[in-house]
Design an enzyme around this catalytic site. Structure first.
Site, PDB file in Angstrom:
ATOM      1  N   ASP A 113       0.881  -1.151   0.000  1.00 35.91           N
ATOM      2  CA  ASP A 113       0.000   0.000   0.000  1.00 35.91           C
ATOM      3  C   ASP A 113       0.929   1.213   0.000  1.00 35.91           C
ATOM      4  OD1 ASP A 113      -2.401   1.633   0.495  1.00 35.91           O
ATOM      5  OD2 ASP A 113      -1.551   1.876   2.489  1.00 35.91           O
ATOM      6  N   MET A 114       0.436   2.377  -0.374  1.00 36.75           N
ATOM      7  CA  MET A 114       1.302   3.557  -0.434  1.00 36.75           C
ATOM      8  C   MET A 114       1.105   4.482   0.768  1.00 36.75           C
ATOM      9  SD  MET A 114       1.742   6.387  -3.482  1.00 36.75           S
ATOM     10  CE  MET A 114       0.263   7.313  -3.036  1.00 36.75           C
ATOM     11  N   ASP A 115      -0.093   5.052   0.894  1.00 37.40           N
ATOM     12  CA  ASP A 115      -0.342   6.070   1.918  1.00 37.40           C
ATOM     13  C   ASP A 115      -0.319   5.457   3.317  1.00 37.40           C
ATOM     14  OD1 ASP A 115      -0.919   8.382   0.157  1.00 37.40           O
ATOM     15  OD2 ASP A 115      -2.566   7.105  -0.517  1.00 37.40           O
TER      16      ASP A 115
ATOM     17  N   ASP B 119      -1.592  -0.662   6.035  1.00 36.50           N
ATOM     18  CA  ASP B 119      -1.786   0.039   7.305  1.00 36.50           C
ATOM     19  C   ASP B 119      -3.253   0.320   7.596  1.00 36.50           C
ATOM     20  OD1 ASP B 119      -1.791   3.578   6.847  1.00 36.50           O
ATOM     21  OD2 ASP B 119      -2.148   2.074   5.314  1.00 36.50           O
TER      22      ASP B 119
END
Length: 188
Positions: free
Chosen positions: A11-13, A167
């Protein structure tokens, strides 16, 4: 530690990039234009969702007569400018760097592709990833498994041979529903 996997998906954010404070600031600024605000706890619960879905939630809370896609576009334009000046990688980026060239890797994000590509390129991180799958690339975003299934497909790796670093609860659910192992980075 991740030798048993043939593909790594991030995931990025909030997972590899510290974007969450900037996203919240952009929401505050955009919503202020409409005399609206948002409950941070309820928006945090939507982490991993596409921006239009968060906009839809906020509009519903305020019973406002706004188009969620237009509000999301407004927020995306603002956050893109803000992020390029403020975002930094999180410590998990070291996992990305250490596995680069050893396993295919991809990003599966709830952000729009224009934001994800701009950030990863700006921070010189895009080169580490074989694919970036964003919310506007798939029909059913997280918590549906489509984002991560598309990542696996683009990496040519069977879903059950992938691990997802996440997250957000929506993302963890999406990974499990895709038949992938998931690591909750909040616990690392």
């Amino acid at each position: 530690m991740y030798d048993r996997y043939d593909g790594l998906i991030f995931d990025m954010d909030g997972t590899i990039l510290d974007t969450e404070p900037t996203h919240r600031k952009a929401w505050h600024e955009v919503l202020r234009r409409y005399d609206m605000c948002f409950d941070e706890a309820s928006v945090i619960a939507l982490n991993g969702s596409p921006t239009w879905r968060i906009a839809q939630h906020i509009i519903h809370q305020h019973q406002a007569n706004l188009d969620p896609h237009e509000l999301a576009e407004e927020k995306t334009a603002l956050v893109k400018m803000m992020l390029l000046d403020s975002v930094q990688p999180l410590p998990l980026i070291e996992v990305v760097k250490s596995w680069y060239g050893r396993r295919p890797m991809s990003v599966g994000t709830g952000s729009e592709s224009v934001v994800a590509e701009a950030l990863l390129t700006h921070l010189n991180l895009r080169r580490y990833f074989d694919a970036v799958v964003a919310a506007d690339h798939i029909q059913h975003p997280k918590p549906a498994p489509d984002t991560f299934l598309r990542c696996a497909e683009l990496m040519s790796v069977a879903p059950q041979k992938c691990v997802v670093f996440e997250d957000a609860d929506f993302g963890l659910q999406a990974a499990r529903d895709a038949g992938m192992d998931a690591i909750d980075v909040r616990l690392l």
